[in-house]
Design an enzyme around this catalytic site. Structure first.
Site, PDB file in Angstrom:
ATOM      1  N   GLY A   1      -1.342  -8.617   2.392  1.00 51.00           N
ATOM      2  CA  GLY A   1      -1.561  -7.194   2.121  1.00 51.00           C
ATOM      3  C   GLY A   1      -1.686  -6.920   0.629  1.00 51.00           C
ATOM      4  O   GLY A   1      -1.036  -7.577  -0.192  1.00 51.00           O
TER       5      GLY A   1
ATOM      6  N   SER B   1       6.134  -0.286   4.769  1.00 49.02           N
ATOM      7  CA  SER B   1       6.917  -1.400   4.242  1.00 49.02           C
ATOM      8  C   SER B   1       8.070  -1.659   5.190  1.00 49.02           C
ATOM      9  O   SER B   1       8.615  -0.712   5.775  1.00 49.02           O
ATOM     10  CB  SER B   1       7.487  -1.015   2.865  1.00 49.02           C
ATOM     11  OG  SER B   1       8.531  -1.883   2.509  1.00 49.02           O
ATOM     12  N   SER B   2       8.445  -2.923   5.331  1.00 47.47           N
ATOM     13  CA  SER B   2       9.609  -3.232   6.183  1.00 47.47           C
ATOM     14  C   SER B   2      10.847  -2.548   5.624  1.00 47.47           C
ATOM     15  O   SER B   2      11.760  -2.178   6.360  1.00 47.47           O
ATOM     16  CB  SER B   2       9.836  -4.738   6.233  1.00 47.47           C
ATOM     17  OG  SER B   2       8.655  -5.376   6.662  1.00 47.47           O
TER      18      SER B   2
ATOM     19  N   GLN C   1      13.021 -16.610  -2.191  1.00 42.01           N
ATOM     20  CA  GLN C   1      12.303 -15.608  -3.000  1.00 42.01           C
ATOM     21  C   GLN C   1      13.156 -14.383  -3.294  1.00 42.01           C
ATOM     22  O   GLN C   1      12.684 -13.433  -3.915  1.00 42.01           O
ATOM     23  CB  GLN C   1      10.978 -15.223  -2.349  1.00 42.01           C
ATOM     24  CG  GLN C   1      11.087 -14.390  -1.075  1.00 42.01           C
ATOM     25  CD  GLN C   1       9.730 -14.175  -0.419  1.00 42.01           C
ATOM     26  OE1 GLN C   1       9.166 -15.090   0.156  1.00 42.01           O
ATOM     27  NE2 GLN C   1       9.198 -12.961  -0.505  1.00 42.01           N
TER      28      GLN C   1
ATOM     29  N   HIS D   1       1.306  -4.990   8.854  1.00 44.34           N
ATOM     30  CA  HIS D   1       1.189  -6.384   9.309  1.00 44.34           C
ATOM     31  C   HIS D   1       0.190  -6.472  10.460  1.00 44.34           C
ATOM     32  O   HIS D   1      -0.611  -7.397  10.529  1.00 44.34           O
ATOM     33  CB  HIS D   1       2.542  -6.905   9.813  1.00 44.34           C
ATOM     34  CG  HIS D   1       3.623  -6.952   8.786  1.00 44.34           C
ATOM     35  ND1 HIS D   1       4.689  -6.085   8.783  1.00 44.34           N
ATOM     36  CD2 HIS D   1       3.804  -7.780   7.721  1.00 44.34           C
ATOM     37  CE1 HIS D   1       5.484  -6.371   7.777  1.00 44.34           C
ATOM     38  NE2 HIS D   1       4.975  -7.388   7.101  1.00 44.34           N
TER      39      HIS D   1
ATOM     40  N   HIS E   1       5.245  -4.000  10.953  1.00 51.93           N
ATOM     41  CA  HIS E   1       4.779  -2.625  11.116  1.00 51.93           C
ATOM     42  C   HIS E   1       3.264  -2.636  11.189  1.00 51.93           C
ATOM     43  O   HIS E   1       2.646  -3.725  11.184  1.00 51.93           O
ATOM     44  CB  HIS E   1       5.298  -1.754   9.967  1.00 51.93           C
ATOM     45  CG  HIS E   1       5.069  -2.359   8.611  1.00 51.93           C
ATOM     46  ND1 HIS E   1       3.818  -2.535   8.085  1.00 51.93           N
ATOM     47  CD2 HIS E   1       5.931  -2.860   7.694  1.00 51.93           C
ATOM     48  CE1 HIS E   1       3.910  -3.090   6.888  1.00 51.93           C
ATOM     49  NE2 HIS E   1       5.178  -3.317   6.626  1.00 51.93           N
TER      50      HIS E   1
ATOM     51  N   GLN F   1       1.615 -10.466  -5.852  1.00 46.96           N
ATOM     52  CA  GLN F   1       1.772 -11.643  -4.987  1.00 46.96           C
ATOM     53  C   GLN F   1       0.393 -12.180  -4.591  1.00 46.96           C
ATOM     54  O   GLN F   1       0.138 -13.386  -4.626  1.00 46.96           O
ATOM     55  CB  GLN F   1       2.571 -11.240  -3.744  1.00 46.96           C
ATOM     56  CG  GLN F   1       2.545 -12.256  -2.617  1.00 46.96           C
ATOM     57  CD  GLN F   1       3.488 -11.892  -1.501  1.00 46.96           C
ATOM     58  OE1 GLN F   1       4.687 -12.073  -1.617  1.00 46.96           O
ATOM     59  NE2 GLN F   1       2.978 -11.384  -0.391  1.00 46.96           N
TER      60      GLN F   1
HETATM   61  O1  PAF Z   1       4.848 -10.643   1.596  1.00 44.59           O
HETATM   62  C1  PAF Z   1       5.747 -11.198   2.257  1.00 44.59           C
HETATM   63  O2  PAF Z   1       6.178 -10.713   3.298  1.00 44.59           O
HETATM   64  C2  PAF Z   1       6.338 -12.514   1.748  1.00 44.59           C
HETATM   65  O3  PAF Z   1       6.436 -12.525   0.374  1.00 44.59           O
HETATM   66  C3  PAF Z   1       5.576 -13.751   2.265  1.00 44.59           C
HETATM   67  C4  PAF Z   1       4.158 -13.813   1.736  1.00 44.59           C
HETATM   68  C5  PAF Z   1       5.551 -13.747   3.777  1.00 44.59           C
HETATM   69  C6  PAF Z   1       6.286 -15.029   1.794  1.00 44.59           C
HETATM   70  O4  PAF Z   1       7.598 -15.073   2.258  1.00 44.59           O
END
Ligand code: PAF
Length: 284
Positions: free
Chosen positions: A150, A193-194, A61, A37, A34, A156
């Site tokens: 982001g 957000s996706s 994850q 990104h 989106h 993260q």
């Molecule tokens: O933020 C994300 O989309 C994911 O956690 C990432 C950093 C691409 C790792 O898979």
């Protein structure tokens, strides 16, 4: 723009870039791209000779199988967007290409000096180990000069900073710079957000209360304590039918530990809007 699906091909392309002394910008993503990104990619394109974007829904994850299965995927639309904004290479491997069977099922343990013990880390055990597993692999493969993330995923970003600057891996990534980029919001205030793709039009309307409350809380912070603001945010969002706060914590931006002052503080929220888990944050 070239789409690459194997590590072998990727390593060859990276080697050629390095031989030509080109600087490399990397934007790791899980696709369903989106404007948030796009803002990272545009910055990577502007600040480097070549821009790599990874599109990989990283299974290690996710600690919720249904969340992994339902995560939106649309590589054709992603490729169209990336090409239109100047990305040079898209790395879109399969999970089998990225990981061995063993890596897929082993729980990697990294030391994040406690940064992973709070908020998202507490709610999603193992999540940040999976994030760092894939991000460090991407760093080894692409050897970027700069990597872009982001600020919506603030925890993260803090953990990736820690991994690159302070952990035992610090030497490995040379002069790699981690660049945090501001949250991009819809005009309505909703953080992009996706996962928004999974909201119905009504849920999307309901979700507006999240950012609205966070912005309101900036005013509350002028005359109330951290604990009072924290509770008021939780109560205000929970009062909206269809929303349920998982946590709202006001923490120090560096340590991510609870703080009782608004100096250098950030409020991080996770809210269920129907079945969709949304996150957002606000700096005080
Ligand atoms: O933020 C994300 O989309 C994911 O956690 C990432 C950093 C691409 C790792 O898979």
């Amino acid at each position: 723009m070239q789409i690459i699906t194997t590590k072998k091909e990727l390593l060859a392309v990276v080697k050629a870039c390095k031989q030509e002394r080109k600087t490399i910008g990397l934007v790791p993503t899980m696709g369903a791209l989106h404007e948030g990104h796009a803002s990272l990619v545009k910055r990577a394109v502007a600040e480097n000779n070549v821009c790599f974007v990874s599109v990989f829904v990283n299974p290690t994850q996710f600690n919720n199988k249904e969340d992994l299965e339902k995560y939106p995927r649309n590589i054709n639309r992603d490729a169209e967007l990336l090409s239109s904004i100047g990305a040079d290479f898209v790395f879109a491997p399969t999970p089998e290409e990225m990981y061995s069977q063993e890596e897929m099922s082993t729980t990697f343990q990294f030391d994040f000096a406690g940064l992973d013990q709070v908020m998202e880390g507490k709610m999603r055990p193992g999540h940040f180990n999976g994030v760092v597993q894939v991000v460090s692999r991407l760093f080894y493969l692409v050897q970027p000069d700069k990597a872009y993330f982001g600020e919506k995923d603030f925890q993260q970003l803090a953990i990736i900073h820690h991994m690159v600057e302070r952990s035992s891996m610090a030497g490995t990534f040379g002069k790699l710079q981690i660049i945090g980029c501001p949250i991009v919001r819809e005009k309505s205030g909703l953080a992009l957000s996706s996962r928004n793709e999974r909201l119905s039009p009504e849920e999307k309307e309901t979700a507006l209360a999240i950012s609205k409350t966070l912005f309101e809380s900036l005013k509350w912070a002028k005359s109330a304590s951290v604990a009072e603001v924290q509770q008021r945010v939780i109560d205000t969002i929970n009062a909206v039918e269809g929303l349920e706060v998982e946590y709202y914590e006001i923490v120090d931006q560096t340590t991510l530990l609870p703080t009782n002052t608004f100096d250098h503080a950030i409020g991080c929220v996770t809210v269920y809007c129907g079945p969709v888990r949304l996150i957002d944050n606000i700096k005080y």
